[in-house]
Design a protein around this motif. Structure first.
Motif, PDB file in Angstrom:
ATOM      1  N   GLU A 174     122.405 -11.774  24.141  1.00 42.27           N
ATOM      2  CA  GLU A 174     122.754 -11.295  22.800  1.00 42.27           C
ATOM      3  C   GLU A 174     123.884 -10.274  22.846  1.00 42.27           C
ATOM      4  OE1 GLU A 174     120.721  -9.489  18.722  1.00 42.27           O
ATOM      5  OE2 GLU A 174     119.433 -10.142  20.387  1.00 42.27           O
ATOM      6  N   THR A 177     127.066 -12.272  23.280  1.00 34.47           N
ATOM      7  CA  THR A 177     127.370 -13.103  22.111  1.00 34.47           C
ATOM      8  C   THR A 177     127.808 -12.239  20.932  1.00 34.47           C
ATOM      9  OG1 THR A 177     125.702 -14.690  22.887  1.00 34.47           O
ATOM     10  CG2 THR A 177     126.500 -14.949  20.636  1.00 34.47           C
ATOM     11  N   CYS A 181     131.307 -12.394  18.917  1.00 39.04           N
ATOM     12  CA  CYS A 181     131.392 -12.414  17.440  1.00 39.04           C
ATOM     13  C   CYS A 181     132.436 -11.413  16.958  1.00 39.04           C
ATOM     14  CB  CYS A 181     130.039 -12.083  16.823  1.00 39.04           C
ATOM     15  SG  CYS A 181     128.904 -13.456  16.703  1.00 39.04           S
ATOM     16  N   TYR A 274     128.993 -19.378  14.637  1.00 37.66           N
ATOM     17  CA  TYR A 274     127.679 -19.658  15.217  1.00 37.66           C
ATOM     18  C   TYR A 274     127.677 -21.007  15.936  1.00 37.66           C
ATOM     19  CZ  TYR A 274     125.824 -15.769  12.384  1.00 37.66           C
ATOM     20  OH  TYR A 274     125.575 -14.548  11.824  1.00 37.66           O
ATOM     21  N   ASN A 279     124.740 -20.394  18.518  1.00 36.76           N
ATOM     22  CA  ASN A 279     123.681 -19.615  17.863  1.00 36.76           C
ATOM     23  C   ASN A 279     122.854 -20.526  16.956  1.00 36.76           C
ATOM     24  OD1 ASN A 279     122.214 -17.291  16.970  1.00 36.76           O
ATOM     25  ND2 ASN A 279     123.483 -17.265  15.118  1.00 36.76           N
ATOM     26  N   CYS A 282     119.952 -19.754  13.506  1.00 37.47           N
ATOM     27  CA  CYS A 282     120.456 -19.023  12.318  1.00 37.47           C
ATOM     28  C   CYS A 282     119.675 -19.433  11.070  1.00 37.47           C
ATOM     29  CB  CYS A 282     121.958 -19.248  12.146  1.00 37.47           C
ATOM     30  SG  CYS A 282     122.458 -20.974  12.091  1.00 37.47           S
ATOM     31  N   ASN A 286     118.023 -14.631   9.209  1.00 33.34           N
ATOM     32  CA  ASN A 286     119.173 -14.090   9.934  1.00 33.34           C
ATOM     33  C   ASN A 286     120.435 -14.046   9.080  1.00 33.34           C
ATOM     34  OD1 ASN A 286     117.722 -13.508  12.205  1.00 33.34           O
ATOM     35  ND2 ASN A 286     118.282 -15.357  13.315  1.00 33.34           N
ATOM     36  N   ASP A 303     121.497 -10.458  15.096  1.00 38.70           N
ATOM     37  CA  ASP A 303     120.597 -11.399  15.785  1.00 38.70           C
ATOM     38  C   ASP A 303     121.321 -12.677  16.205  1.00 38.70           C
ATOM     39  OD1 ASP A 303     118.659  -9.546  15.320  1.00 38.70           O
ATOM     40  OD2 ASP A 303     117.418 -10.780  14.011  1.00 38.70           O
ATOM     41  N   VAL A 304     122.471 -12.521  16.840  1.00 38.74           N
ATOM     42  CA  VAL A 304     123.271 -13.679  17.246  1.00 38.74           C
ATOM     43  C   VAL A 304     123.222 -13.809  18.769  1.00 38.74           C
ATOM     44  CG1 VAL A 304     125.518 -14.807  17.116  1.00 38.74           C
ATOM     45  CG2 VAL A 304     124.821 -13.229  15.299  1.00 38.74           C
ATOM     46  N   LEU A 305     122.760 -14.955  19.243  1.00 35.98           N
ATOM     47  CA  LEU A 305     122.783 -15.235  20.676  1.00 35.98           C
ATOM     48  C   LEU A 305     122.901 -16.735  20.893  1.00 35.98           C
ATOM     49  CD1 LEU A 305     119.750 -16.453  21.565  1.00 35.98           C
ATOM     50  CD2 LEU A 305     119.114 -14.073  21.354  1.00 35.98           C
ATOM     51  N   ASN A 306     123.286 -17.121  22.095  1.00 36.24           N
ATOM     52  CA  ASN A 306     123.436 -18.539  22.407  1.00 36.24           C
ATOM     53  C   ASN A 306     122.079 -19.117  22.785  1.00 36.24           C
ATOM     54  OD1 ASN A 306     123.971 -21.060  23.720  1.00 36.24           O
ATOM     55  ND2 ASN A 306     126.100 -20.440  23.954  1.00 36.24           N
TER      56      ASN A 306
END
Length: 397
Positions: A174, A177, A181, A274, A279, A282, A286, A303-306
């Motif tokens: 996170e 990522t 972003c 995203y 991501n 989503c 989120n 709350d953005v992650l791969n």
């Protein structure tokens, strides 16, 4: 017959009304006489009483915790993990956004119950709660920038998030990522995050500075509603209701923005980002609307992650929202699909094409920063970088 409970609902620290259990597993929220401000998009003050026939009203349900924190907080009070009302009465004095719930019959000072607990449990056993599945606590910081679990009588302007046993690299994922972003989106579009440690807790944390608090001492509460709250979508069984929504529902939530067309464009660019960064999670919770001096606006990204890279471990690689009543695989997201989704956000096709052109200008900094920001195992870093390359080709080449 079980006694029906009630709680005092506050808005920015002021009493706003009463939340009550009603017979037959229903609940109601009633505004106090003279309180004329909407506390939520789905609870307009023009309607003085809001009745929900099936459990706790969705706006209030989504204030409560999921996952790790729900398990901890329900155990502290010997509550059933499904007792949404009881958990809020015990722990929702201070929540994300401007709304809180106070138990008028609370008798024990919670500080007396936490002094001998481990640091994580001390932080969880305060009259505060946070939604979300991942293990997280609320923190304060010293003048030197060191974080410690926020005590009952302290401000809590920072959220600290932790990895899990099954996914020990969540924090690193996170953190990287979110940094990417920031490379792709304009300044101010992404929540401020950094990797750090919290006093008394050995594991590394991702710190998130809360955007729903402002002022010199971060004491001012801002109204902030995730899109599940905005639309009054019930959490559903196992809190899966946040996935039972379409991109048209994103557009419906954006209609409450004071600048819906501008925010539709921001949301559309964010969706493209995203896709690029994998991501996939989503869902409705989120995305949020945040109070600004000019009304409610799309909040910064958070709350953005791969999540795509965890497909080999059995986690879903389907995107969090529905297209034609289906959650499509990440690989299905390409330029054509994005342009078909744009009108559901309320964004005209030409504006969507212009937004993608704007994002294209970030190609060079994205690929320049990609390997430096992705600090995972060799295998997962390889999957992450290749996934971004594949997604870029689907959108632009």
């Amino acid at each position: 017959m079980a006694r029906l409970r009630y709680g005092i609902v506050t808005f920015k620290g002021n009493r706003a009304g009463i939340l009550r259990e009603e017979p037959g597993n229903a609940t109601s929220f009633e505004y106090d006489p003279g309180f004329d401000h909407d506390i939520a998009c789905c609870l307009p003050a023009s309607q003085r009483t809001h009745f929900h026939p099936n459990g706790l009203h969705p706006f209030f349900s989504h204030l409560g915790p999921e996952g790790w924190l729900r398990e901890r907080q329900s155990a502290f009070e010997d509550l059933d993990t499904n007792d949404d009302f009881g958990i809020l009465l015990a722990f929702a004095g201070d929540c994300i956004g401007a709304v809180g719930i106070i138990d008028p019959e609370a008798k024990q000072d919670r500080r007396l119950k936490t002094s001998n607990l481990p640091a994580m449990d001390q932080a969880a056993n305060t009259e505060r709660t946070i939604s979300g599945v991942q293990a997280k606590i609320l923190c304060n910081e010293t003048d030197g920038g060191k974080l410690h679990p926020a005590k009952q009588d302290e401000l809590a302007p920072i959220i600290a998030k932790f990895s899990s046993e099954n996914l020990p690299d969540l924090v690193a994922n996170e953190a990287g990522t979110m940094d990417l972003c920031k490379t792709l989106l304009p300044k101010g579009e992404v929540a401020h995050t950094w990797r750090t440690f919290v006093t008394g807790i050995p594991d590394a944390a991702l710190a998130v500075r809360r955007f729903d608090r402002q002022g010199a001492a971060m004491q001012t509460k801002l109204r902030c509603e995730d899109f599940a709250q905005v639309l009054g979508v019930p959490p559903g069984r196992d809190h899966r209701g946040k996935y039972n929504a379409s991109y048209g529902d994103i557009g419906r939530a954006l209609s409450f923005s004071s600048a819906p067309l501008i925010d539709a464009r921001r949301a559309f660019i964010r969706l493209a980002v995203y896709v690029l960064l994998g991501n996939v999670d989503c869902h409705l919770k989120n995305w949020s609307l945040l109070e600004t001096p000019n009304g409610l606006r799309l909040s910064p990204a958070y709350d953005v992650l791969n999540g795509y890279i965890y497909g080999a471990q059995g986690y879903t690689t389907r995107f969090g929202l529905l297209v034609n009543e289906q959650r499509l695989q990440w690989e299905n997201y390409d330029r054509d699909l994005l342009l078909r989704i744009a009108p559901e956000f309320g964004l005209p096709l030409k504006a969507a094409e212009s937004a993608l052109k704007q994002l294209y200008r970030k190609k060079e900094p994205l690929f320049r920063n990609l390997k430096d920001r992705v600090l995972l195992s060799e295998e997962k870093s390889f999957r992450y970088v290749n996934a971004v390359k594949e997604a870029w080709e689907r959108i632009y080449d």
